[in-house]
Motif scaffolding. Structure first.
Motif, PDB file in Angstrom:
ATOM      1  N   ASP A 297      -3.115   5.101  10.209  1.00  0.00           N
ATOM      2  CA  ASP A 297      -3.751   6.363  10.584  1.00  0.00           C
ATOM      3  C   ASP A 297      -3.534   6.578  12.080  1.00  0.00           C
ATOM      4  O   ASP A 297      -4.248   6.013  12.905  1.00  0.00           O
ATOM      5  CB  ASP A 297      -5.241   6.332  10.258  1.00  0.00           C
ATOM      6  CG  ASP A 297      -5.956   7.618  10.645  1.00  0.00           C
ATOM      7  OD1 ASP A 297      -5.264   8.593  10.999  1.00  0.00           O
ATOM      8  OD2 ASP A 297      -7.200   7.647  10.592  1.00  0.00           O
ATOM      9  N   LEU A 298      -2.540   7.374  12.426  1.00  0.00           N
ATOM     10  CA  LEU A 298      -2.197   7.580  13.836  1.00  0.00           C
ATOM     11  C   LEU A 298      -3.190   8.478  14.556  1.00  0.00           C
ATOM     12  O   LEU A 298      -3.257   8.478  15.785  1.00  0.00           O
ATOM     13  CB  LEU A 298      -0.805   8.197  13.951  1.00  0.00           C
ATOM     14  CG  LEU A 298       0.349   7.436  13.289  1.00  0.00           C
ATOM     15  CD1 LEU A 298       1.656   8.183  13.537  1.00  0.00           C
ATOM     16  CD2 LEU A 298       0.443   6.017  13.803  1.00  0.00           C
TER      17      LEU A 298
ATOM     18  N   CYS B 103      -5.113   4.297   0.473  1.00  0.00           N
ATOM     19  CA  CYS B 103      -5.537   3.803   1.786  1.00  0.00           C
ATOM     20  C   CYS B 103      -4.471   3.966   2.859  1.00  0.00           C
ATOM     21  O   CYS B 103      -4.778   3.882   4.050  1.00  0.00           O
ATOM     22  CB  CYS B 103      -5.947   2.336   1.691  1.00  0.00           C
ATOM     23  SG  CYS B 103      -4.609   1.233   1.207  1.00  0.00           S
ATOM     24  N   ASN B 104      -3.222   4.190   2.477  1.00  0.00           N
ATOM     25  CA  ASN B 104      -2.161   4.340   3.473  1.00  0.00           C
ATOM     26  C   ASN B 104      -2.320   5.678   4.185  1.00  0.00           C
ATOM     27  O   ASN B 104      -2.324   6.733   3.564  1.00  0.00           O
ATOM     28  CB  ASN B 104      -0.792   4.254   2.805  1.00  0.00           C
ATOM     29  CG  ASN B 104       0.337   4.193   3.815  1.00  0.00           C
ATOM     30  OD1 ASN B 104       0.153   3.686   4.925  1.00  0.00           O
ATOM     31  ND2 ASN B 104       1.489   4.719   3.458  1.00  0.00           N
ATOM     32  N   GLY B 105      -2.449   5.620   5.504  1.00  0.00           N
ATOM     33  CA  GLY B 105      -2.707   6.833   6.271  1.00  0.00           C
ATOM     34  C   GLY B 105      -4.177   7.116   6.476  1.00  0.00           C
ATOM     35  O   GLY B 105      -4.530   8.040   7.214  1.00  0.00           O
TER      36      GLY B 105
ATOM     37  N   ILE C  73       0.816  -1.213   0.000  1.00  0.00           N
ATOM     38  CA  ILE C  73       0.000   0.000   0.000  1.00  0.00           C
ATOM     39  C   ILE C  73       0.848   1.260   0.000  1.00  0.00           C
ATOM     40  O   ILE C  73       0.385   2.331  -0.394  1.00  0.00           O
ATOM     41  CB  ILE C  73      -0.974   0.016   1.192  1.00  0.00           C
ATOM     42  CG1 ILE C  73      -0.213   0.017   2.523  1.00  0.00           C
ATOM     43  CG2 ILE C  73      -1.927  -1.154   1.117  1.00  0.00           C
ATOM     44  CD1 ILE C  73      -1.075   0.349   3.713  1.00  0.00           C
ATOM     45  N   GLU C  74       2.098   1.136   0.453  1.00  0.00           N
ATOM     46  CA  GLU C  74       2.973   2.309   0.442  1.00  0.00           C
ATOM     47  C   GLU C  74       3.372   2.670  -0.980  1.00  0.00           C
ATOM     48  O   GLU C  74       3.405   3.829  -1.363  1.00  0.00           O
ATOM     49  CB  GLU C  74       4.197   2.043   1.321  1.00  0.00           C
ATOM     50  CG  GLU C  74       3.839   1.917   2.790  1.00  0.00           C
ATOM     51  CD  GLU C  74       4.917   1.220   3.600  1.00  0.00           C
ATOM     52  OE1 GLU C  74       5.769   0.558   2.999  1.00  0.00           O
ATOM     53  OE2 GLU C  74       4.893   1.342   4.828  1.00  0.00           O
ATOM     54  N   THR C  75       3.660   1.664  -1.790  1.00  0.00           N
ATOM     55  CA  THR C  75       3.982   1.898  -3.193  1.00  0.00           C
ATOM     56  C   THR C  75       2.780   2.443  -3.942  1.00  0.00           C
ATOM     57  O   THR C  75       2.908   3.329  -4.790  1.00  0.00           O
ATOM     58  CB  THR C  75       4.436   0.586  -3.852  1.00  0.00           C
ATOM     59  OG1 THR C  75       5.595   0.109  -3.179  1.00  0.00           O
ATOM     60  CG2 THR C  75       4.767   0.800  -5.315  1.00  0.00           C
TER      61      THR C  75
ATOM     62  N   LEU D 113     -15.224   5.796   1.670  1.00  0.00           N
ATOM     63  CA  LEU D 113     -16.253   5.788   2.707  1.00  0.00           C
ATOM     64  C   LEU D 113     -15.710   6.371   4.009  1.00  0.00           C
ATOM     65  O   LEU D 113     -16.392   7.159   4.678  1.00  0.00           O
ATOM     66  CB  LEU D 113     -16.746   4.357   2.923  1.00  0.00           C
ATOM     67  CG  LEU D 113     -17.903   4.160   3.900  1.00  0.00           C
ATOM     68  CD1 LEU D 113     -19.108   5.010   3.506  1.00  0.00           C
ATOM     69  CD2 LEU D 113     -18.289   2.681   3.966  1.00  0.00           C
ATOM     70  N   LYS D 114     -14.484   6.004   4.374  1.00  0.00           N
ATOM     71  CA  LYS D 114     -13.923   6.547   5.613  1.00  0.00           C
ATOM     72  C   LYS D 114     -13.712   8.055   5.504  1.00  0.00           C
ATOM     73  O   LYS D 114     -13.969   8.797   6.455  1.00  0.00           O
ATOM     74  CB  LYS D 114     -12.603   5.859   5.964  1.00  0.00           C
ATOM     75  CG  LYS D 114     -12.101   6.308   7.347  1.00  0.00           C
ATOM     76  CD  LYS D 114     -10.884   5.560   7.822  1.00  0.00           C
ATOM     77  CE  LYS D 114     -10.501   6.047   9.231  1.00  0.00           C
ATOM     78  NZ  LYS D 114      -9.261   5.417   9.727  1.00  0.00           N
TER      79      LYS D 114
END
Length: 319
Positions: free
Chosen positions: A111-112, A104-106, A95-97, A164-165
């Protein structure tokens, strides 16, 4: 805190890089195993509270829950919980690439500053069921362009959940009870700027001219974790990235994150992931064939096996 049982994906053992399984949780259930998969639980029935590392969050079906590799996860259900688990390793989709493509990353993962939960209404719950059904059938039936089809279904699933998020986050910001307090918005910006040097909550409270106890209570109420834990999570997110994607020695990674004592940093990392920084890098580099690194590195001596029909091989570029 008892150490979670552990099952690590390893293609040398014939493990699949993408899998879907039925998931049930009883009142006396043990914590899920610590794993190096990205994990999504589609909660179809039940409710309760779960912990992702130190953060605690409520959940009620129908919902999606998201967990990152090597994360310590445990549940406190209010009754029986049933659902489906979707797990994939970075060998299948990193997902980072694919941050810009999937997004979706973060948001869903890493997601901190938010809860790793997406609530579902009837329409979205059915859509999730359809997409997981497509993935399950493709895993069972296979056929032409098998890996490409699976990758497409998974990407659509993640994109839909991300949208959605984001919609739910936007709606929460509009509701008076759900607005992020100005102090916490400023705190987030300070952490992103200073986490390499500022490790103590008091440093952030002083910069914000805020009461340390009041700031800590606000963080706990809105983010489900303490300020100390939030700072630590940001440090570890950076450390994992450096260990996976660069050749920096562990001592250098620790020093750049403000730790003069490499052993202290290594203990901090092991408490969070279950493994030392050296093992984390060497193991993931071995099973990813070195594709995670930004430059060549002599790989561990245990070679990866030749491509096996049992293993899902993705055309996706790995991180």
């Amino acid at each position: 805190m008892a150490r979670a049982p552990e099952t690590l994906y390893d293609p040398r053992n014939g493990d699949l890089s993408l899998k879907v399984t039925d998931w049930t949780l009883a009142l006396d259930a043990e914590a899920p195993t610590r794993t190096n998969y990205f994990t999504i639980y589609w909660v179809r029935s039940g409710s309760g509270t779960f912990w992702a590392d130190s953060g605690s969050y409520p959940f009620t079906a129908p919902a999606l829950l998201f967990f990152v590799p090597y994360q310590y996860v445990r549940f406190a259900p209010t009754g029986p919980v049933e659902g489906v688990g979707v797990q994939f390793h970075a060998n299948f989709l990193c997902i980072e690439t694919y941050h810009e493509e999937v997004g979706c990353n973060g948001v869903l993962f890493n997601d901190l500053y938010g809860a790793p939960v997406v609530g579902l209404d009837g329409r979205h719950d059915r859509e999730v069921g359809d997409l997981i059904g497509h993935i399950r059938r493709e895993l069972t039936e296979g056929g032409l362009a098998h890996a490409e089809a699976l990758l497409s279904y998974l990407k659509v699933f993640l994109i839909r959940a991300t949208r959605l998020k984001r919609d739910q986050q936007g709606a929460a910001r509009e509701a008076p009870a759900g607005r992020f307090p100005p102090d916490l918005t400023a705190l987030r910006d300070l952490i992103e700027t200073h986490y390499r040097k500022w490790h103590a909550p008091a440093e952030y409270a002083e910069a914000l001219q805020a009461d340390p106890k009041g700031l800590g209570k606000a963080v706990k109420a809105h983010l489900g974790k303490t300020l100390t834990e939030l700072i630590r999570d940001r440090i570890l997110k950076h450390a994992k990235w450096d260990l996976l994607h660069t050749l920096k020695p562990v001592k250098q990674v620790a020093h750049e994150l403000g730790y003069t004592d490499e052993l202290y940093f290594s203990r901090l990392f092991k408490r969070a992931t279950g493994h030392s920084p050296a093992f984390f890098r060497e193991y993931e580099t071995a099973i990813r064939g070195g594709k995670n690194l930004s430059m060549p590195l002599p790989l561990p001596s245990i070679p990866l096996p030749p491509s096996d029909a049992q293993n899902i091989r993705s055309p996706a570029k790995e991180s």
